[in-house]
Design a protein around this motif. Structure first.
Motif, PDB file in Angstrom:
ATOM      1  N   UNK A 156       0.785  -1.234   0.000  1.00 26.13           N
ATOM      2  CA  UNK A 156       0.000   0.000   0.000  1.00 26.13           C
ATOM      3  C   UNK A 156       0.812   1.275   0.000  1.00 26.13           C
ATOM      4  N   UNK A 157       2.146   1.173  -0.148  1.00 24.02           N
ATOM      5  CA  UNK A 157       2.955   2.384  -0.183  1.00 24.02           C
ATOM      6  C   UNK A 157       2.625   3.194  -1.427  1.00 24.02           C
ATOM      7  N   UNK A 158       2.524   4.500  -1.253  1.00 23.38           N
ATOM      8  CA  UNK A 158       2.289   5.390  -2.387  1.00 23.38           C
ATOM      9  C   UNK A 158       3.527   5.375  -3.282  1.00 23.38           C
ATOM     10  N   UNK A 159       3.375   5.083  -4.578  1.00 25.69           N
ATOM     11  CA  UNK A 159       4.564   5.045  -5.446  1.00 25.69           C
ATOM     12  C   UNK A 159       5.331   6.360  -5.475  1.00 25.69           C
ATOM     13  N   UNK A 160       4.637   7.472  -5.164  1.00 23.57           N
ATOM     14  CA  UNK A 160       5.316   8.764  -5.165  1.00 23.57           C
ATOM     15  C   UNK A 160       6.067   9.011  -3.862  1.00 23.57           C
ATOM     16  N   UNK A 161       6.244   7.937  -3.084  1.00 22.93           N
ATOM     17  CA  UNK A 161       7.110   8.002  -1.910  1.00 22.93           C
ATOM     18  C   UNK A 161       8.282   7.038  -2.030  1.00 22.93           C
ATOM     19  N   UNK A 162       8.560   6.575  -3.251  1.00 23.35           N
ATOM     20  CA  UNK A 162       9.612   5.590  -3.454  1.00 23.35           C
ATOM     21  C   UNK A 162      10.594   6.056  -4.525  1.00 23.35           C
ATOM     22  N   UNK A 163      11.887   6.044  -4.185  1.00 19.72           N
ATOM     23  CA  UNK A 163      12.936   6.201  -5.188  1.00 19.72           C
ATOM     24  C   UNK A 163      13.698   4.885  -5.294  1.00 19.72           C
ATOM     25  N   UNK A 164      14.325   4.655  -6.428  1.00 19.03           N
ATOM     26  CA  UNK A 164      15.043   3.408  -6.700  1.00 19.03           C
ATOM     27  C   UNK A 164      16.535   3.702  -6.805  1.00 19.03           C
ATOM     28  N   UNK A 165      17.354   2.814  -6.236  1.00 12.61           N
ATOM     29  CA  UNK A 165      18.793   3.029  -6.200  1.00 12.61           C
ATOM     30  C   UNK A 165      19.520   2.609  -7.471  1.00 12.61           C
ATOM     31  N   UNK A 166      20.509   3.419  -7.868  1.00  9.69           N
ATOM     32  CA  UNK A 166      21.380   3.148  -9.004  1.00  9.69           C
ATOM     33  C   UNK A 166      22.826   3.110  -8.511  1.00  9.69           C
ATOM     34  N   UNK A 167      23.583   2.047  -8.849  1.00 14.05           N
ATOM     35  CA  UNK A 167      24.993   2.008  -8.444  1.00 14.05           C
ATOM     36  C   UNK A 167      25.859   2.748  -9.466  1.00 14.05           C
ATOM     37  N   UNK A 168      26.713   3.629  -8.970  1.00 13.57           N
ATOM     38  CA  UNK A 168      27.707   4.254  -9.839  1.00 13.57           C
ATOM     39  C   UNK A 168      29.046   3.541  -9.652  1.00 13.57           C
ATOM     40  N   UNK A 169      28.992   2.225  -9.513  1.00 17.42           N
ATOM     41  CA  UNK A 169      30.168   1.381  -9.314  1.00 17.42           C
ATOM     42  C   UNK A 169      29.830  -0.008  -9.834  1.00 17.42           C
ATOM     43  N   UNK A 170      30.839  -0.837  -9.955  1.00 18.21           N
ATOM     44  CA  UNK A 170      30.630  -2.222 -10.347  1.00 18.21           C
ATOM     45  C   UNK A 170      31.157  -3.169  -9.296  1.00 18.21           C
ATOM     46  N   UNK A 171      30.619  -4.393  -9.318  1.00 17.00           N
ATOM     47  CA  UNK A 171      31.141  -5.473  -8.466  1.00 17.00           C
ATOM     48  C   UNK A 171      31.675  -6.584  -9.366  1.00 17.00           C
ATOM     49  N   UNK A 172      32.855  -7.121  -8.995  1.00 19.42           N
ATOM     50  CA  UNK A 172      33.514  -8.057  -9.890  1.00 19.42           C
ATOM     51  C   UNK A 172      34.083  -9.282  -9.234  1.00 19.42           C
TER      52      UNK A 172
END
Length: 771
Positions: free
Chosen positions: A644-660
């Protein structure tokens, strides 16, 4: 499985900064060492005085203030304020840091004459200035707020006699003529009943509530100035509250309640007035069943603030007469507050790592030169710690973390006051090209954030508390109502009010005021295992909800502009269930930053997933994923939306790095989901398996980059038996931002900004995708 072993914020990042700090040259550290002798300002009020002398030098004259200390103890820290005579201009200042505004001069001590010994003075290093114009003594001189000649302050005059403007069964509204200031301006008024203060006001009116019906009361009013000096009381007023038995008839119902406007934190309301057989005294506005505003009888509008963004609220209004009879409730009206970004817009949030100024050589200035600051809406300054003994927000210490990421005390008591506000930044490290002077009260990252905000007025900055290494004591701080109140107050005092502890000559009350626009909670993780040694338990889920409510309460109580309250929240459904009550936390949070990365990886200690590669930030679950658990951005967000969370209260994370990984077999899949032999060498020796995006693409220019259309993931492979890296690039960012917009989500956030290219290639992709 990553979510049970290693979070997105690798602790080794903090270890590397300590090593590099030690390696800094003596030329940089010398100004800090010179300042360690300065004690915290602890002057005894009234023991300092200042005398003024002049010296005529023909074409100019010299004015000198000598500060004297008549007290039995040394005073550390002094300031002078005075007004120049008419026609006098000042062209130079010595032995003090001076600011001139018109004829008014404010002077702070230099670092070498800060301490005035008992019975001594600032000689031979007293403050002096070069002046042109008629020779004469300044006026209005104060030293540390007291008169320079040592005479007592003249308090304000008595206000005019109060008069009753409205009387009900339980309250009396009063007004009075203003008092005149003495040596200092009038700041407030106190309403007294006998010797007890029953109301305070900053204007010339106040309402005394909680009175007994049909009872006589006598009131007086006195003024207080900006220094807390109280003047004499006014003439008294005696008044009798209304007897309810004299009027049993309530007012009529307020009509046509309607919403007149919304912001992200407020709703405006209006209604048609009521009538009464005697008189309407006030209107009471209710949110649900709770009284939230009261306005006078002549007002039929109200603004209810302190609300959460993107949330629906229902209001009613009742009229009340002088006998405190309440009318029936008006019609109910429901209004939804705006979201933080605004209709049709997406929010862009970026974490700035405190320690990035060391090995990464990434400064606040780089947010400007890369173009990121112009594209971001919010900068999260990460991270600040909790004091392990006092369970308060910790600041003012420089203590490194241990080199062992499995050490249960790796981050206990750690912090970096040098990076925060004591390290002098050089001109080429500064947003505006001006170097820190080495003895200013605010230096380091915080001073640069202040400059960045001045250049980008719409940019918000919040302080992030916790992270992987600093979350050990959240459970303890949130355990009781008393501990929550204490913890939150300390965080508000230090980071919002800016009362930084004095450290190496920097800091002091209010030195960081206005830098942070809110607080971000990065508790990793309530109710479940995080970093080794972290305290957690089943009680954390309810206590976190209560902690967020306490933050919201204290931030709103500050008044003024709305302060942001945000949180970093997990992708793992088990961790969400254990610690995050999604039905209640958004009553307090402006938005949540939902983890969108580190779904798979091999940590520096090879304790995570060293034997098989895996996508780290895929949008959709991969059909070829052999792991028994399957993570994706879509699946993570679905948990929140289904709750039931309002979608306009959610941000999604983006990595500016890599894992190897290294030693990766091909298996016909270019290394994806294949066997490996541990974490690949990282950008830094203490961070195996991690490279910033820019470091990754420049270190492996011949790496074959592939884009998986089905899962929307990017990965690179250096060949059979070589290295395999999972990361985001402009392609995957474009696909994921389109998905964010299609789902009506608030926006995206970045961990962390230093990984981008110098020209901000990834940030540009994020910004373009979220337009």
């Amino acid at each position: 499985m990553f979510h049970r072993r290693r979070p997105p914020h690798a602790p080794a990042r903090r270890t590397s900064l300590r090593t590099l700090l030690t390696a800094l040259g003596a030329a940089l550290l010398l100004p800090l060492a010179m300042l360690t002798a300065l004690a915290a300002p602890a002057h005894a009020a009234g023991t300092l005085t200042a005398t003024f002398t002049t010296q005529d030098n023909g074409s100019w004259w010299k004015g000198t203030y000598v500060v004297h200390n008549s007290g039995p103890a040394a005073v550390s820290g002094w300031s002078l304020e005075f007004d120049l005579p008419a026609g006098v201009s000042v062209t130079g200042h010595y032995n003090g840091d001076a600011t001139v505004s018109g004829r008014h001069v404010s002077v702070k001590n230099a670092f070498y004459n800060a301490t005035v010994p008992a019975g001594g003075s600032t000689e031979p290093y007293s403050y002096w200035f070069i002046a042109n114009g008629p020779i004469g003594a300044p006026t209005g001189c104060t030293v540390n707020g007291d008169k320079c000649d040592g005479s007592p302050d003249v308090p304000p005059t008595a206000p005019g006699a109060p008069r009753a403007t409205a009387v009900t069964a339980h309250s009396v509204a009063l007004s009075w003529a203003a008092a005149q200031g003495g040596d200092h301006a009038v700041a407030s008024y106190e309403v007294l009943s006998g010797s007890a203060t029953v109301a305070t006001a900053t204007t010339t009116s106040a309402t005394v509530t909680g009175l007994t019906p049909a009872t006589g009361y006598t009131f007086t009013v006195r003024a207080k100035d900006t220094r807390g000096n109280a003047g004499p009381a006014s003439a008294p007023l005696t008044v009798r509250t209304v007897d309810p038995a004299s009027d049993p008839t309530p007012p009529t119902t307020p009509g046509s309640l309607r919403a007149t406007g919304t912001t992200s934190s407020s709703v405006g309301l209006a209604w048609d007035k009521s009538s009464d057989n005697v008189a309407v005294a006030a209107y009471d506005v209710y949110r649900g069943g709770a009284l939230v505003r009261t306005v006078g009888a002549d007002t039929t509008t109200a603004t209810v603030d302190g609300l959460s963004p993107a949330t629906a609220y229902t209001f009613t209004v009742k009229a009340r007469d002088t006998a405190d009879n309440a009318s029936p409730a008006s019609n109910a009206v429901t209004a939804t507050t705006d979201d933080v970004a605004g209709a049709g817009k997406q929010l862009k949030v970026g974490y700035f790592a405190q320690w990035g100024i060391y090995g990464r050589q990434y400064f606040v200035k780089n947010l400007d030169t890369s173009g990121a600051a112009a594209k971001l809406d919010v900068v999260n300054y990460a991270f600040e710690n909790l004091d392990p003994a006092n369970l308060t927000c910790q600041a003012g210490v420089t203590k490194g973390v241990s080199a062992n990421p499995q050490d249960p005390d790796e981050g206990t008591g750690a912090g970096d006051a040098d990076a925060d506000y004591a390290r002098p930044m050089s001109a080429d490290q500064s947003v505006d090209g001006v170097a820190d002077d080495g003895w200013g009260k605010l230096r380091g990252n915080l001073n640069q954030l202040k400059k960045l905000k001045a250049k980008y007025p719409k940019l918000k900055v919040v302080v992030s508390l916790g992270g992987w290494t600093y979350s050990k004591f959240f459970s303890d701080a949130a355990a009781t109502a008393a501990s929550r109140e204490k913890f939150v107050k300390s965080c508000v005092d230090v980071w919002i009010k800016g009362d930084l502890p004095v450290y190496n000559g920097a800091g002091g009350p209010g030195t960081a005021a206005g830098i942070f626009d809110g607080i971000d909670i990065d508790w990793e993780w309530p109710g479940s295992e995080g970093h080794p040694g972290n305290h957690y338990g089943a009680q954390d889920k309810a206590n976190l909800t209560a902690l967020l409510a306490e933050f919201r309460k204290q931030l709103d109580a500050l008044g003024g502009a709305h302060r942001l309250l945000t949180a970093f929240t997990p992708a793992d459904p088990a961790k969400i269930s254990a610690g995050w009550d999604l039905s209640r936390i958004f009553d307090s949070l402006d938005y949540a930053n939902v983890q969108g990365y580190d779904f798979h990886g091999a940590g520096s200690d090879n304790s995570w997933e060293p034997k098989r590669t895996g996508d780290g930030s895929n949008l959709y679950a991969d059909a070829q994923d052999p792991y028994p658990f399957h993570f994706s951005v879509e699946d993570a967000v679905k948990v929140y939306l289904d709750a039931g969370a309002n979608p306009r209260k959610l941000t999604v994370g983006f990595p500016f790095y890599g894992r190897g990984w290294q030693g990766v077999t091909d298996g016909g899949a270019a290394g994806e989901w294949q066997d490996a032999n541990g974490a690949a060498p990282g950008q830094f020796d203490t961070e195996a398996g991690v490279r910033g995006y820019n470091n990754l693409i420049t270190s492996f220019p011949a790496m074959t980059v592939r884009h998986d259309e089905q899962s929307v993931s990017t990965y690179g492979y250096t060949g059979p038996g070589g290295q395999w890296w999972t990361f985001d690039d402009a392609w995957s960012i474009g696909k994921k931002t389109a998905w964010i917009k299609s789902k009506g989500l608030l926006g995206g956030f970045v961990w962390e900004m230093s990984g981008d290219t110098p020209d901000g290639r990834l940030m540009t992709a994020l910004n373009d995708g979220l337009k």
